[in-house]
Design a protein around this motif. Structure first.
Motif, PDB file in Angstrom:
ATOM      1  N   ALA A  32      19.928  14.164   7.955  1.00 26.48           N
ATOM      2  CA  ALA A  32      20.374  14.978   6.819  1.00 26.48           C
ATOM      3  C   ALA A  32      21.801  15.458   7.059  1.00 26.48           C
ATOM      4  CB  ALA A  32      19.448  16.193   6.660  1.00 26.48           C
ATOM      5  N   ALA A  33      22.410  15.952   5.999  1.00 23.61           N
ATOM      6  CA  ALA A  33      23.704  16.626   6.116  1.00 23.61           C
ATOM      7  C   ALA A  33      23.445  18.081   6.477  1.00 23.61           C
ATOM      8  CB  ALA A  33      24.457  16.520   4.801  1.00 23.61           C
ATOM      9  N   PHE A  34      24.484  18.771   6.941  1.00 21.91           N
ATOM     10  CA  PHE A  34      24.352  20.177   7.333  1.00 21.91           C
ATOM     11  C   PHE A  34      25.522  20.984   6.794  1.00 21.91           C
ATOM     12  CE2 PHE A  34      25.397  23.669  10.231  1.00 21.91           C
ATOM     13  CZ  PHE A  34      24.205  24.377  10.190  1.00 21.91           C
ATOM     14  N   LEU A  35      25.212  22.157   6.258  1.00 25.08           N
ATOM     15  CA  LEU A  35      26.223  23.133   5.848  1.00 25.08           C
ATOM     16  C   LEU A  35      25.875  24.481   6.452  1.00 25.08           C
ATOM     17  CD1 LEU A  35      26.676  22.474   2.003  1.00 25.08           C
ATOM     18  CD2 LEU A  35      28.317  21.953   3.821  1.00 25.08           C
ATOM     19  N   ASP A  36      26.875  25.145   7.002  1.00 21.47           N
ATOM     20  CA  ASP A  36      26.712  26.509   7.499  1.00 21.47           C
ATOM     21  C   ASP A  36      27.400  27.432   6.498  1.00 21.47           C
ATOM     22  OD1 ASP A  36      26.666  28.931   8.830  1.00 21.47           O
ATOM     23  OD2 ASP A  36      27.349  28.102  10.735  1.00 21.47           O
ATOM     24  N   SER A  37      26.658  28.335   5.907  1.00 23.55           N
ATOM     25  CA  SER A  37      27.235  29.226   4.890  1.00 23.55           C
ATOM     26  C   SER A  37      28.393  30.045   5.448  1.00 23.55           C
ATOM     27  CB  SER A  37      26.163  30.148   4.295  1.00 23.55           C
ATOM     28  OG  SER A  37      25.657  31.035   5.280  1.00 23.55           O
ATOM     29  N   ASP A  38      28.390  30.308   6.742  1.00 25.97           N
ATOM     30  CA  ASP A  38      29.494  31.069   7.348  1.00 25.97           C
ATOM     31  C   ASP A  38      30.830  30.346   7.195  1.00 25.97           C
ATOM     32  OD1 ASP A  38      27.885  33.170   8.117  1.00 25.97           O
ATOM     33  OD2 ASP A  38      27.644  32.472  10.181  1.00 25.97           O
ATOM     34  N   ASP A  39      30.793  29.019   7.146  1.00 25.49           N
ATOM     35  CA  ASP A  39      32.028  28.247   7.005  1.00 25.49           C
ATOM     36  C   ASP A  39      32.637  28.366   5.608  1.00 25.49           C
ATOM     37  OD1 ASP A  39      31.696  27.409   9.623  1.00 25.49           O
ATOM     38  OD2 ASP A  39      30.786  25.487   9.053  1.00 25.49           O
ATOM     39  N   LEU A  40      31.862  28.840   4.646  1.00 23.81           N
ATOM     40  CA  LEU A  40      32.328  28.922   3.262  1.00 23.81           C
ATOM     41  C   LEU A  40      32.646  30.349   2.823  1.00 23.81           C
ATOM     42  CD1 LEU A  40      29.742  26.426   1.739  1.00 23.81           C
ATOM     43  CD2 LEU A  40      32.114  25.962   2.365  1.00 23.81           C
ATOM     44  N   ARG A  41      32.444  31.310   3.695  1.00 21.94           N
ATOM     45  CA  ARG A  41      32.676  32.719   3.348  1.00 21.94           C
ATOM     46  C   ARG A  41      34.166  33.032   3.217  1.00 21.94           C
ATOM     47  NH1 ARG A  41      28.262  35.659   3.356  1.00 21.94           N
ATOM     48  NH2 ARG A  41      26.450  34.948   4.505  1.00 21.94           N
ATOM     49  N   GLU A  42      34.466  33.941   2.309  1.00 28.06           N
ATOM     50  CA  GLU A  42      35.819  34.466   2.168  1.00 28.06           C
ATOM     51  C   GLU A  42      35.752  35.956   2.484  1.00 28.06           C
ATOM     52  OE1 GLU A  42      38.053  33.369  -1.316  1.00 28.06           O
ATOM     53  OE2 GLU A  42      36.872  31.530  -1.527  1.00 28.06           O
ATOM     54  N   ARG A  43      35.861  36.268   3.737  1.00 28.28           N
ATOM     55  CA  ARG A  43      35.648  37.635   4.217  1.00 28.28           C
ATOM     56  C   ARG A  43      36.709  38.623   3.747  1.00 28.28           C
ATOM     57  NH1 ARG A  43      31.263  37.072   7.265  1.00 28.28           N
ATOM     58  NH2 ARG A  43      30.972  35.145   8.425  1.00 28.28           N
ATOM     59  N   SER A  44      37.801  38.144   3.178  1.00 31.77           N
ATOM     60  CA  SER A  44      38.845  39.042   2.686  1.00 31.77           C
ATOM     61  C   SER A  44      38.447  39.715   1.370  1.00 31.77           C
ATOM     62  CB  SER A  44      40.153  38.280   2.484  1.00 31.77           C
ATOM     63  OG  SER A  44      39.985  37.275   1.492  1.00 31.77           O
ATOM     64  N   LYS A  45      37.408  39.199   0.721  1.00 36.04           N
ATOM     65  CA  LYS A  45      36.971  39.750  -0.559  1.00 36.04           C
ATOM     66  C   LYS A  45      35.989  40.902  -0.348  1.00 36.04           C
ATOM     67  CE  LYS A  45      37.659  35.651  -3.302  1.00 36.04           C
ATOM     68  NZ  LYS A  45      37.153  34.882  -4.415  1.00 36.04           N
ATOM     69  N   LEU A  46      35.848  41.750  -1.358  1.00 38.60           N
ATOM     70  CA  LEU A  46      34.824  42.781  -1.344  1.00 38.60           C
ATOM     71  C   LEU A  46      33.456  42.108  -1.347  1.00 38.60           C
ATOM     72  CD1 LEU A  46      36.393  45.196  -3.988  1.00 38.60           C
ATOM     73  CD2 LEU A  46      36.375  45.477  -1.505  1.00 38.60           C
ATOM     74  N   TYR A  48      30.717  42.222  -3.042  1.00 37.69           N
ATOM     75  CA  TYR A  48      30.131  41.698  -4.275  1.00 37.69           C
ATOM     76  C   TYR A  48      30.919  40.500  -4.806  1.00 37.69           C
ATOM     77  CZ  TYR A  48      33.654  44.854  -6.239  1.00 37.69           C
ATOM     78  OH  TYR A  48      34.824  45.517  -6.528  1.00 37.69           O
ATOM     79  N   GLU A  49      32.216  40.466  -4.569  1.00 41.77           N
ATOM     80  CA  GLU A  49      33.013  39.290  -4.937  1.00 41.77           C
ATOM     81  C   GLU A  49      32.684  38.128  -4.013  1.00 41.77           C
ATOM     82  OE1 GLU A  49      36.817  41.176  -4.261  1.00 41.77           O
ATOM     83  OE2 GLU A  49      37.287  41.015  -6.402  1.00 41.77           O
ATOM     84  N   GLU A  50      32.565  38.429  -2.733  1.00 48.45           N
ATOM     85  CA  GLU A  50      32.299  37.407  -1.740  1.00 48.45           C
ATOM     86  C   GLU A  50      30.926  36.791  -1.942  1.00 48.45           C
ATOM     87  OE1 GLU A  50      31.189  35.612   2.072  1.00 48.45           O
ATOM     88  OE2 GLU A  50      30.262  37.394   1.252  1.00 48.45           O
TER      89      GLU A  50
END
Length: 173
Positions: A32-46, A48-50
């Motif tokens: 299978a393919a793998f995605l880690d949600s941490d790699d897609l986070r934009e921590r600079s946002k608030l 609720y936006e993030e």
């Protein structure tokens, strides 16, 4: 000709339960393919936006990935609202979804033999996530205790459980 059913396994659990490490190994075992949600986070946002930005990015990346491989493993701690959103968005694309929860108690997660050190903030968040039920979600299709056995044994249990889930589901959920 039969269409190949696209399927997504979400690995849920508190910080340190093994979502990323076990997820990568599980994806390899299941081809299978793998995605880690941490790699897609934009921590600079608030927060609720993030949250919305992450959900959109994860669905977009997941749909793109599923064009190449029909099975995807995603590492992400899930709240009820996250699970409902992902199920609805993926079901609309005729993609089956599964939630597999990795459960481990605080002592197991913090055990230095697991090879990960946590700062005070992470330690507090782990305790909070365990108290909030991240290790026992009622929407879980499978719960695997990732704190009782070694890595290989836990991966084996996880892989067998996921293979059973994948084989049993014939229609998208």
């Amino acid at each position: 000709m039969f269409a190949v059913m696209r399927q997504v396994i979400f690995l849920n659990g508190p910080i340190g339960a093994g979502k990323t490490t076990l997820g990568r190994a599980l994806a390899n075992d299941l081809c299978a393919a793998f995605l880690d949600s941490d790699d897609l986070r934009e921590r600079s946002k608030l927060w609720y936006e993030e949250t919305l930005t992450l959900a959109n990015a994860l669905v977009s990346a997941g749909l793109s990935t599923l064009k190449e491989r029909p099975l995807l493993v995603i590492a992400m701690p899930l709240r009820v609202r996250d699970w409902a959103l992902f199920c609805a968005r993926l079901r609309a694309q005729e993609i089956a979804t599964y939630c597999v929860t990795l459960a481990a108690d605080l002592d197991a997660i913090l055990d230095p033999r697991r090879g990960r050190a946590f700062d005070a903030g992470e330690h507090a968040r782990i305790e909070e996530m365990i108290a909030q039920g991240y290790a026992a979600r009622p929407f879980s299709d499978l719960i695997v205790d990732s704190g009782r056995q070694g890595f290989a044994e836990t991966l084996g249990t996880l892989a067998v459980g996921c293979q059973s889930l994948l084989a049993a589901r014939a229609v998208p959920r």
